[in-house]
Design a protein around this motif. Structure first.
Motif, short mmCIF file in Angstrom:
data_model
loop_
_atom_site.label_atom_id
_atom_site.label_comp_id
_atom_site.label_asym_id
_atom_site.label_seq_id
_atom_site.Cartn_x
_atom_site.Cartn_y
_atom_site.Cartn_z
N LEU A 148 0.82 -1.21 0.00
CA LEU A 148 0.00 0.00 0.00
C LEU A 148 0.86 1.26 0.00
N ARG A 149 1.92 1.25 0.81
CA ARG A 149 2.79 2.44 0.89
C ARG A 149 3.71 2.56 -0.32
N GLU A 150 3.88 1.45 -1.03
CA GLU A 150 4.84 1.38 -2.15
C GLU A 150 6.25 1.76 -1.67
N ASP A 151 6.55 1.29 -0.47
CA ASP A 151 7.86 1.53 0.13
C ASP A 151 8.76 0.34 -0.19
N PHE A 152 9.26 0.32 -1.43
CA PHE A 152 9.92 -0.87 -1.94
C PHE A 152 11.43 -0.74 -1.99
N ARG A 153 12.09 -1.85 -1.78
CA ARG A 153 13.51 -1.97 -2.08
C ARG A 153 13.67 -2.08 -3.59
N SER A 154 14.68 -1.41 -4.13
CA SER A 154 14.94 -1.49 -5.57
C SER A 154 16.34 -2.04 -5.80
#
Length: 497
Positions: A148-154
């Protein structure tokens, strides 16, 4: 990303503008729902990104069942995983047991299986696991919040294709090599599910005389439901066993991890009796071991385990909870009412084809009719799992049932709803985690005992009491003498159902 997609919840449409992904598919320990409205490509992508952001091990195994919507979900899921730095070992379309086998074979614990298991063809979903043990509700909630937050590792990951089919087949052939020339005549019903992907090769290698119904994987499930729990789900299997004179029949669910059995007369074997019998036979070979069982199962299971020198551990209903306890206790066997059977030998795995071959092997040793295997087990009178649609506040109703049963002197088990145990039997009430419903089950030493338990347990539930009673009486038809005896039926309940 298009954030104007709408999702369907019950009979209403809710705008997804704020979240961008549907949330109603998130259950207690998996994600499952109707394709497009509850499970879609946007959710698959964000789940991949979230999974890759929290997984400690940077390798994972990915599989998908044979539903028509699976390829549409696997593509964005793989992309999301790779963009979060995961090395993805892609199995393609496989059965769930083959996916479990691949995790063991490759020595990789994290994984996602794209499947809706036994749900109708319009459904699909995801079964993620982050480590050795099944995912917890808290871990799944964390994945949802990150998505939901789109707090992703890239990071830069990669995708490697792995063909596990021949290794999986070989593992079954080697394990049950003793069936060659000894196997009973058997009918298998794959129901156009995932087990059909390998069953012919396994049976041919073992030289088993078998009829196989609906072996072609077809995610539309054109011949029967992908479920095996309903009274009509294995009707074609029952008919074919009777027609062919087979010694037994085995039917699999949509993704192949569950199995249901019928005897030589085409009669369904209740899961309670099957699990008790399997426990007894396996405890002869491995004395003193532990067996984990679903609290919905009959008293015959713990009594049989303890009578044969084993330790019985009860757990709440649900694949995740039974499997986790099997692993944590290093149990020999785990059994769930719905047909899941878990084995230490499979590192806690459940595999419908493995279970069916194991039953064939045990039956080959006995050389007696399948129905004879259960005759010396204790017998109780039990209802099936009774599912009553209910959209209201379930927890308050369950608490009221707890209070009444406690006042009535019942011994209470509260690990999942309420199970009230009386001298003559038990009653169970719990909230379904997959649909707006309450589920009930009742058991007694006799039919009248079961009905007495039901009356004590349901007393005071008002309209719900009448609904449950009418469902009970679909399965427990009464003679005129029984109906009048001790005024067993409450007011409002009727045998005309």
């Amino acid at each position: 990303m298009d954030r104007s997609v709408e999702r369907k919840t019950g009979g209403t449409q809710e705008n997804m503008q704020e979240t961008g992904i549907p949330l109603t598919g998130f259950k207690e320990c998996d994600i499952r729902g109707e394709f497009r409205s509850e499970v879609n490509e946007a959710l698959a992508y964000r789940l991949g990104r979230a999974f890759g952001s929290v997984a400690k091990e940077r390798r994972m195994v990915l599989g998908g069942d044979f539903r028509t919507s699976t390829p549409a979900l696997v593509g964005p899921l793989k992309r999301g995983l790779a963009e979060s730095g995961m090395v993805v070992y892609d199995l393609g379309q496989v059965s769930t047991p083959a996916y479990y086998f691949a995790r063991r074979k490759l020595g990789i614990r994290p994984g996602i299986m794209v499947t809706a298991s036994h749900s109708p063809s319009a459904y699909n979903g995801f079964k993620p696991i982050l480590g050795e043990l099944p995912i917890t509700p808290e871990e799944l909630e964390e994945l949802k919040e990150i998505a939901l937050r789109e707090d992703f590792r890239s990071d830069l990951g990669r995708i490697e294709r792995v063909d596990i089919r021949s290794d999986y087949i070989q593992s079954l052939v080697e394990r049950f090599a003793g069936l060659r020339g000894r196997a009973p005549k058997v009918v298998f019903d794959c129901g156009n599910g995932a087990t059909g992907w390998v069953i012919r090769d396994v049976l041919d290698a073992l030289e088993i005389d078998a009829t196989v119904l609906f072996p072609e994987p077809d995610g539309r499930f054109p011949n029967r439901s992908p479920d095996i729990a309903g009274p009509e789900d294995l009707a074609r299997l029952q008919d074919e066993v009777r027609r062919s004179g087979a010694a037994l029949g085995a039917g699999f669910d949509g993704d192949g991890d569950r199995v249901g059995f019928v005897d030589e007369e085409g009669r369904r074997i209740p899961s309670d009796l099957l699990i008790a019998w399997l426990a007894r036979e396996l405890l002869k070979r491995f004395p003193g071991e532990t067996v984990v069982y679903d609290l919905k199962l009959s008293r015959v299971v713990p009594e049989t385990v303890e009578r044969n020198g084993g330790k019985a551990i009860v757990q709440k209903s649900g694949h995740t909870f039974i499997k986790r306890t099997v692993l944590e206790t290093n149990a020999l066997l785990g059994g769930e009412y719905t047909g899941h059977l878990f084995y230490k030998e499979l590192e806690g795995g459940d595999d419908g084809l493995f279970s069916s071959l194991l039953v064939c092997a045990l039956l080959a040793e006995r050389r007696t009719p399948f129905s004879e295997c259960f005759k010396d087990l204790p017998r109780y009178y039990s209802t099936p799992d009774l599912r009553i649609p209910y959209a209201g506040e379930k927890e308050a109703l369950i608490q009221e049932a707890i209070d009444r049963a406690r006042t009535d002197g019942a011994r209470l088990l509260l690990i999942d709803g309420v199970k009230a145990e009386y001298e003559e039997g038990w009653g169970l009430m719990r909230a379904s985690v997959t649909e707006p419903a309450l589920t009930f089950r009742f058991e007694g030493k006799t039919k009248l005992d079961m009905l007495h338990v039901a009356r004590r347990f349901l007393s005071g539930m008002g309209e719900l009491e009448e609904k449950v009673w009418n469902r009970i009486l679909r399965y427990a038809s009464l003679t005129a003498e029984e109906e009048g005896k001790e005024n067993i039926l409450p007011e409002g309940a009727t045998t005309d159902v």
